[in-house]
Design an enzyme around this catalytic site. Structure first.
Site, PDB file in Angstrom:
ATOM      1  N   CYS A  78       0.839  -1.193   0.000  1.00 48.33           N
ATOM      2  CA  CYS A  78       0.000   0.000   0.000  1.00 48.33           C
ATOM      3  C   CYS A  78       0.880   1.251   0.000  1.00 48.33           C
ATOM      4  O   CYS A  78       1.627   1.464  -0.941  1.00 48.33           O
ATOM      5  CB  CYS A  78      -0.992  -0.031   1.162  1.00 48.33           C
ATOM      6  SG  CYS A  78      -2.320   1.199   0.983  1.00 48.33           S
ATOM      7  N   HIS A 181      -4.088  -4.765  -0.451  1.00 52.74           N
ATOM      8  CA  HIS A 181      -3.724  -5.304   0.863  1.00 52.74           C
ATOM      9  C   HIS A 181      -3.793  -6.830   0.800  1.00 52.74           C
ATOM     10  O   HIS A 181      -4.884  -7.397   0.892  1.00 52.74           O
ATOM     11  CB  HIS A 181      -4.682  -4.784   1.939  1.00 52.74           C
ATOM     12  CG  HIS A 181      -4.477  -3.345   2.263  1.00 52.74           C
ATOM     13  ND1 HIS A 181      -3.594  -2.916   3.228  1.00 52.74           N
ATOM     14  CD2 HIS A 181      -5.031  -2.220   1.734  1.00 52.74           C
ATOM     15  CE1 HIS A 181      -3.622  -1.606   3.304  1.00 52.74           C
ATOM     16  NE2 HIS A 181      -4.483  -1.157   2.400  1.00 52.74           N
ATOM     17  N   GLU A 183      -3.029  -8.931   3.022  1.00 55.88           N
ATOM     18  CA  GLU A 183      -3.493  -9.459   4.310  1.00 55.88           C
ATOM     19  C   GLU A 183      -5.017  -9.376   4.451  1.00 55.88           C
ATOM     20  O   GLU A 183      -5.594 -10.014   5.328  1.00 55.88           O
ATOM     21  CB  GLU A 183      -2.804  -8.716   5.453  1.00 55.88           C
ATOM     22  CG  GLU A 183      -3.321  -7.330   5.768  1.00 55.88           C
ATOM     23  CD  GLU A 183      -2.876  -6.255   4.785  1.00 55.88           C
ATOM     24  OE1 GLU A 183      -3.271  -5.089   4.990  1.00 55.88           O
ATOM     25  OE2 GLU A 183      -2.141  -6.561   3.825  1.00 55.88           O
TER      26      GLU A 183
END
Length: 202
Positions: A78, A181, A183
């Site tokens: 990011c 992202h 995750e």
């Protein structure tokens, strides 16, 4: 693997994802430890501002450059990816680490999309799932600014929001970056992190 705590947030979920794909991870805000690390992940969320200026000009910025220049595997996530570039329009114009050529630009406020016989105005920030080419996977994004890479060869994957094509992931030698992202991207994100980890060990 070293997970950099640069005060940009987004650490705990990234650490959990890295552990899930089999990484032994150290979280640190110590530039000396980062500088000697052999695999580095630099996550972040939020905005360019005074804090990122201090990071770029300070010991942590120098440590990140040392890792990259030495040729060790590096992943920016990011804003961690955005900071690899020369700078951003955000905050009246802020500088990045200057590793890769290009700048971060803001999505226009007036973007629209046609849906049947209706026109819908797109929201900024760009938030949610988006297909990424050529992986044909969907990843989760949260960002108002996008990387406009000066060298198209640095763009590994692309995505589109409105009529803007932007860099979803970049790669240059030992440097990787993703605007999405991983995750938060469920199995697709874990596959991305696992591929980075396996490639780093070769």
């Amino acid at each position: 693997m070293t997970l950099v705590d640069a005060g940009l947030g987004n650490l705990a979920s990234v650490e959990r994802a890295l552990i899930q794909v089999g990484s032994s991870t150290i979280v640190t805000n110590d530039p000396d430890l980062v500088a000697t690390s052999r695999i580095v992940v630099f996550p972040g969320q939020g905005a360019f501002g005074d804090h990122t200026d201090q990071l770029v000009d300070g010991a942590m910025g120098e440590a990140l450059r040392m890792v990259i220049q030495r040729g060790d595997p590096f992943l920016g996530i990011c804003i961690g990816m955005q900071m690899l570039f020369e700078g951003s329009e955000e905050g009246g114009g802020r500088k990045g680490l200057g590793i890769l050529p290009g700048r971060c630009r803001r999505f226009p406020d007036n973007m629209t999309v046609e849906e049947g016989d209706k026109t819908r105005r797109l929201k900024i920030p760009h938030m949610g799932w988006n297909e990424v080419r050529p992986s044909n996977e969907h990843y989760y994004f949260v960002h108002s600014y996008y990387v406009d890479a000066a060298n198209s060869d640095d763009v590994m994957w692309s995505a589109t929001y409105g009529d803007i094509d932007f860099a979803a992931a970049v790669r240059h030698e030992n440097i990787f970056g993703c605007q999405f992202h991983p995750e938060k991207s469920q199995q697709a994100g874990l596959r991305f992190l696992r591929a980075f980890l396996l490639g780093s060990r070769q």
